[in-house]
Write a protein that holds these residues in place. Structure first.
Motif, PDB file in Angstrom:
ATOM      1  N   ARG A   1      39.427  58.773   5.373  1.00 10.52           N
ATOM      2  CA  ARG A   1      40.736  58.644   6.026  1.00 10.52           C
ATOM      3  C   ARG A   1      40.934  59.784   7.043  1.00 10.52           C
ATOM      4  O   ARG A   1      41.356  59.580   8.170  1.00 10.52           O
ATOM      5  N   GLU A   2      40.568  61.008   6.642  1.00 14.03           N
ATOM      6  CA  GLU A   2      40.757  62.163   7.512  1.00 14.03           C
ATOM      7  C   GLU A   2      39.856  62.058   8.751  1.00 14.03           C
ATOM      8  O   GLU A   2      40.281  62.378   9.865  1.00 14.03           O
ATOM      9  N   ALA A   3      38.628  61.597   8.541  1.00 16.55           N
ATOM     10  CA  ALA A   3      37.704  61.462   9.673  1.00 16.55           C
ATOM     11  C   ALA A   3      38.253  60.462  10.692  1.00 16.55           C
ATOM     12  O   ALA A   3      38.256  60.708  11.909  1.00 16.55           O
TER      13      ALA A   3
ATOM     14  N   GLN B   1      36.180  72.991  -4.053  1.00 14.64           N
ATOM     15  CA  GLN B   1      35.337  73.267  -2.883  1.00 14.64           C
ATOM     16  C   GLN B   1      36.057  72.903  -1.582  1.00 14.64           C
ATOM     17  O   GLN B   1      35.571  72.114  -0.774  1.00 14.64           O
ATOM     18  N   ARG B   2      37.234  73.422  -1.423  1.00 15.82           N
ATOM     19  CA  ARG B   2      37.980  73.302  -0.168  1.00 15.82           C
ATOM     20  C   ARG B   2      38.360  74.706   0.244  1.00 15.82           C
ATOM     21  O   ARG B   2      38.737  75.520  -0.615  1.00 15.82           O
ATOM     22  N   CYS B   3      38.327  74.982   1.525  1.00 19.39           N
ATOM     23  CA  CYS B   3      38.726  76.335   1.917  1.00 19.39           C
ATOM     24  C   CYS B   3      40.220  76.514   1.728  1.00 19.39           C
ATOM     25  O   CYS B   3      40.713  77.635   1.679  1.00 19.39           O
ATOM     26  N   SER B   4      40.951  75.403   1.566  1.00 24.31           N
ATOM     27  CA  SER B   4      42.388  75.480   1.319  1.00 24.31           C
ATOM     28  C   SER B   4      42.719  75.709  -0.161  1.00 24.31           C
ATOM     29  O   SER B   4      43.867  75.976  -0.510  1.00 24.31           O
ATOM     30  N   ALA B   5      41.730  75.593  -1.054  1.00 22.87           N
ATOM     31  CA  ALA B   5      41.992  75.537  -2.500  1.00 22.87           C
ATOM     32  C   ALA B   5      42.662  76.808  -3.031  1.00 22.87           C
ATOM     33  O   ALA B   5      42.455  77.907  -2.521  1.00 22.87           O
TER      34      ALA B   5
ATOM     35  N   GLN C   1      48.740  72.668  -2.232  1.00 19.84           N
ATOM     36  CA  GLN C   1      48.421  73.360  -0.983  1.00 19.84           C
ATOM     37  C   GLN C   1      47.083  72.927  -0.395  1.00 19.84           C
ATOM     38  O   GLN C   1      46.438  73.691   0.316  1.00 19.84           O
ATOM     39  N   ILE C   2      46.674  71.679  -0.677  1.00 19.43           N
ATOM     40  CA  ILE C   2      45.444  71.153  -0.071  1.00 19.43           C
ATOM     41  C   ILE C   2      45.764  69.835   0.635  1.00 19.43           C
ATOM     42  O   ILE C   2      46.854  69.273   0.465  1.00 19.43           O
ATOM     43  N   GLY C   3      44.789  69.361   1.419  1.00 18.38           N
ATOM     44  CA  GLY C   3      44.912  68.023   1.992  1.00 18.38           C
ATOM     45  C   GLY C   3      45.791  67.942   3.212  1.00 18.38           C
ATOM     46  O   GLY C   3      46.552  66.978   3.387  1.00 18.38           O
ATOM     47  N   ALA C   4      45.679  68.924   4.101  1.00 15.41           N
ATOM     48  CA  ALA C   4      46.486  68.912   5.328  1.00 15.41           C
ATOM     49  C   ALA C   4      46.286  67.584   6.079  1.00 15.41           C
ATOM     50  O   ALA C   4      45.167  67.114   6.234  1.00 15.41           O
ATOM     51  N   VAL C   5      47.389  67.008   6.529  1.00 17.17           N
ATOM     52  CA  VAL C   5      47.344  65.712   7.204  1.00 17.17           C
ATOM     53  C   VAL C   5      47.199  65.920   8.713  1.00 17.17           C
ATOM     54  O   VAL C   5      47.979  66.666   9.318  1.00 17.17           O
TER      55      VAL C   5
ATOM     56  N   ALA D   1      36.562  79.270  15.178  1.00 18.26           N
ATOM     57  CA  ALA D   1      36.023  79.386  13.819  1.00 18.26           C
ATOM     58  C   ALA D   1      37.104  79.163  12.779  1.00 18.26           C
ATOM     59  O   ALA D   1      38.205  79.703  12.877  1.00 18.26           O
ATOM     60  N   GLU D   2      36.767  78.358  11.784  1.00 19.51           N
ATOM     61  CA  GLU D   2      37.634  78.168  10.619  1.00 19.51           C
ATOM     62  C   GLU D   2      36.808  78.641   9.440  1.00 19.51           C
ATOM     63  O   GLU D   2      35.744  78.080   9.163  1.00 19.51           O
ATOM     64  N   THR D   3      37.259  79.717   8.792  1.00 17.71           N
ATOM     65  CA  THR D   3      36.392  80.360   7.803  1.00 17.71           C
ATOM     66  C   THR D   3      37.021  80.401   6.409  1.00 17.71           C
ATOM     67  O   THR D   3      37.715  79.466   6.042  1.00 17.71           O
TER      68      THR D   3
HETATM   69  C1  UN1 Z   1      37.785  73.292   4.481  1.00 19.28           C
HETATM   70  O1  UN1 Z   1      37.790  73.076   3.273  1.00 19.28           O
HETATM   71  O2  UN1 Z   1      36.751  73.756   5.014  1.00 19.28           O
HETATM   72  O3  UN1 Z   1      43.752  70.936   3.838  1.00 19.28           O
HETATM   73  C2  UN1 Z   1      38.924  73.045   5.365  1.00 19.28           C
HETATM   74  C3  UN1 Z   1      42.651  70.718   3.327  1.00 19.28           C
HETATM   75  C4  UN1 Z   1      41.467  70.499   4.190  1.00 19.28           C
HETATM   76  C5  UN1 Z   1      40.655  71.754   4.178  1.00 19.28           C
HETATM   77  C6  UN1 Z   1      39.562  71.725   5.173  1.00 19.28           C
HETATM   78  N1  UN1 Z   1      41.875  70.117   5.510  1.00 19.28           N
HETATM   79  O4  UN1 Z   1      42.510  70.698   2.118  1.00 19.28           O
END
Ligand code: UN1
Length: 505
Positions: free
Chosen positions: A117-119, A297-301, A451-455, A264-266
């Motif tokens: 869906r996100e893609a 395993q999300r950078c937002s986790a 706090q995950i899953g930004a739309v 960069a998104e780190t």
């Molecule tokens: C990532 O995990 O590298 O909001 C970033 C979210 C996702 C995070 C993507 N968009 O959970």
């Protein structure tokens, strides 16, 4: 309703998927051939990848450079139409893409559906934004007798280096943004997830992206380094570790090519602050989801939960109870909530961290005794966020009790990590929420929710400090960073003869 038939179709696909996905591009596969195995069972070979070598990098960059001006000149409508068509094709091939997300990346089916869906959202959003921002605008205000037009153009060839944790969504988002802005793209997917990237590139090409405009170079860090060091690269978009982002910056600074941007998104060290006024059931649901969905395993986790002292025991009991209802296991099964982590290195690093904190364990789930890279989801008690020396990219949550330092002390401790990606706050007191949103130095703040899953389009995503450069993915400022701005000033008066100083000057 959807899942029953879908699982049957996925099973059929598993039996029939061709076992080789060659390197995509005109560049021939002279590199190493490697099997790609499933994270949940290393006996399952999902496919084979032919990795690129340094020669392939040079060839791809040169081909891309030659055609990029045509792609830019073709106009935004043509580029956006290709992305919209790709979105349709992704949806039409959903079974196949979902199956690859599950088998190659070890995602649960639920996570795979969200990822697809996100893609698709990224493709449609960047197509729409490109039409809005790249269509020639009205002249800017200026003196009579001249016309000043500001327009956006592709920078050239963009290197897109993407992570394994969103092998379809982030891969597609980077590529779609760069293409929409009029660039050619050399995509280097994560070493762990080349097959899904290969299928995505096939669909993008089928949708009308010319072959020389989009190249896929699978491989490890050596391929990424050769790409970044190449003087023909006009920009880099990267999602991954802070350490690698620093290395890319250094390489870009040291090469002789043009001065180019790094987007960069780190990493993150994401916290949630819960005070005594929060609703316990809501906190429980949002903590469990933020920390353990996608095996963390999300950078937002969520990594560090700050619970106010007086509600800490009761809240922890509820969170542990909810956590014990979760099942860790084979992501192909609908009963599974938490799948494996991506590979043996990730598993070992997370297990070492768990072992070091063993004496502070508050809750830990059992894992299946199989071949896969499973890590026991766990909650540990720690004294402060500063006690963690690195981001632990998996299903491990740390709890800190607060009250003595006060709210400002908690926010300052979170800011002091230097990371600034996501922050959750659960409170029913307006002044607490206002204090957190004003003082916290993070990119995305979530109030009274997970706090995950930004739309895409609604919640532009990205951090600051050690968490990235911005601009935010899925937001209105993203595309412009992939572009150069050109100001064209035309004298619109009839040839008026020589004037050294006109009234307008
Ligand atoms: C990532 O995990 O590298 O909001 C970033 C979210 C996702 C995070 C993507 N968009 O959970």
């Amino acid at each position: 309703l959807v899942r029953g038939p879908l699982m049957a179709r996925l099973a059929a696909l598993e039996a029939n998927t061709p076992k080789a996905a060659p390197m995509i591009g005109k560049t021939s596969g002279k590199g190493k051939a490697k099997p790609v195995t499933a994270p949940f069972d290393r006996n399952i070979v999902v496919g084979t990848v032919i990795e690129a070598d340094a020669g392939a990098v040079d060839q791809a960059v040169r081909l891309a450079q030659a055609l990029q001006p045509d792609w830019d000149a073709a106009g935004v409508d043509r580029r956006a139409a290709a992305l919209d068509k790709a979105a349709d094709l992704y949806e039409a091939h959903s079974d196949e893409l979902l199956s690859l997300c599950v088998r190659e990346a070890g995602k649960t089916l639920g996570d795979a559906i969200l990822e697809l869906r996100e893609a698709v959202d990224f493709l449609r959003y960047y197509a729409a934004e490109a039409r809005r921002q790249f269509t020639p605008a009205d002249p800017l205000p200026g003196p009579t007798g001249e016309s000043n037009i500001l327009s956006l153009h592709g920078r050239g060839v963009i290197a897109a280096i993407s992570p394994w944790n969103f092998p379809l969504a982030i891969f597609t988002g980077q590529v779609a943004a760069a293409l929409a802005a009029g660039n050619a793209v050399i995509a280097k997917p994560a070493g762990q997830t080349p097959l899904i990237a290969a299928r995505a590139v096939e669909l993008l090409r089928q949708a009308g992206v010319p072959a020389d405009i989009l190249h896929l170079l699978p491989g490890g860090g050596d391929v990424g380094a050769a790409l970044v060091a190449h003087e023909g690269i006009s920009g880099v978009v990267f999602t991954g570790s802070t350490r690698t982002a620093r290395a890319i910056n250094l390489m870009l600074a040291q090469r002789n090519g043009p001065i180019v941007p790094l987007i960069a998104e780190t990493g993150g060290q994401n916290a949630m602050i819960v005070d005594s006024s929060a609703l316990p059931e809501q906190v429980t649901r949002d903590v469990v989801q933020s920390a353990f969905q996608s095996a963390g395993q999300r950078c937002s986790a969520l990594r560090v939960l700050y619970l106010q002292d007086d509600i800490a025991d009761a809240t922890l009991e509820m969170i542990s109870g909810a956590m014990r209802a979760l099942t860790v296991g084979d992501p192909r099964l609908l009963s599974t909530d938490i799948g494996p982590v991506i590979d043996a290195d990730a598993r070992k690093s997370l297990q070492d961290h768990s072992a070091a904190l063993a004496a502070s364990t508050l809750c830990k789930l059992p894992v299946p005794a199989t071949q896969g890279d499973f890590v026991a989801p766990a909650i540990f008690s720690i004294l402060a966020i500063g006690a963690l020396d690195k981001e632990n990219f998996g299903p491990l949550l740390h709890v800190v009790r607060w009250s003595a330092d006060g709210l400002d002390g908690v926010i300052d401790a979170i800011n002091a990590t230097g990371f600034g990606l996501t922050l959750g706050v659960h409170s029913r007191i307006d002044t607490v929420i206002e204090r957190v949103t004003a003082r916290a130095r993070v990119g995305n703040i979530y109030v009274n929710r997970n706090q995950i899953g930004a739309v895409v389009g609604s919640q532009p995503f990205g951090g600051e400090g050690l968490s990235g450069t911005g601009p935010k993915a899925g937001g209105p400022h993203y595309l412009a960073r992939f572009a150069t701005e050109r100001t064209v000033c035309v004298d619109t008066t009839a040839a008026g003869g020589m004037r050294l100083c006109s009234p307008a000057n």
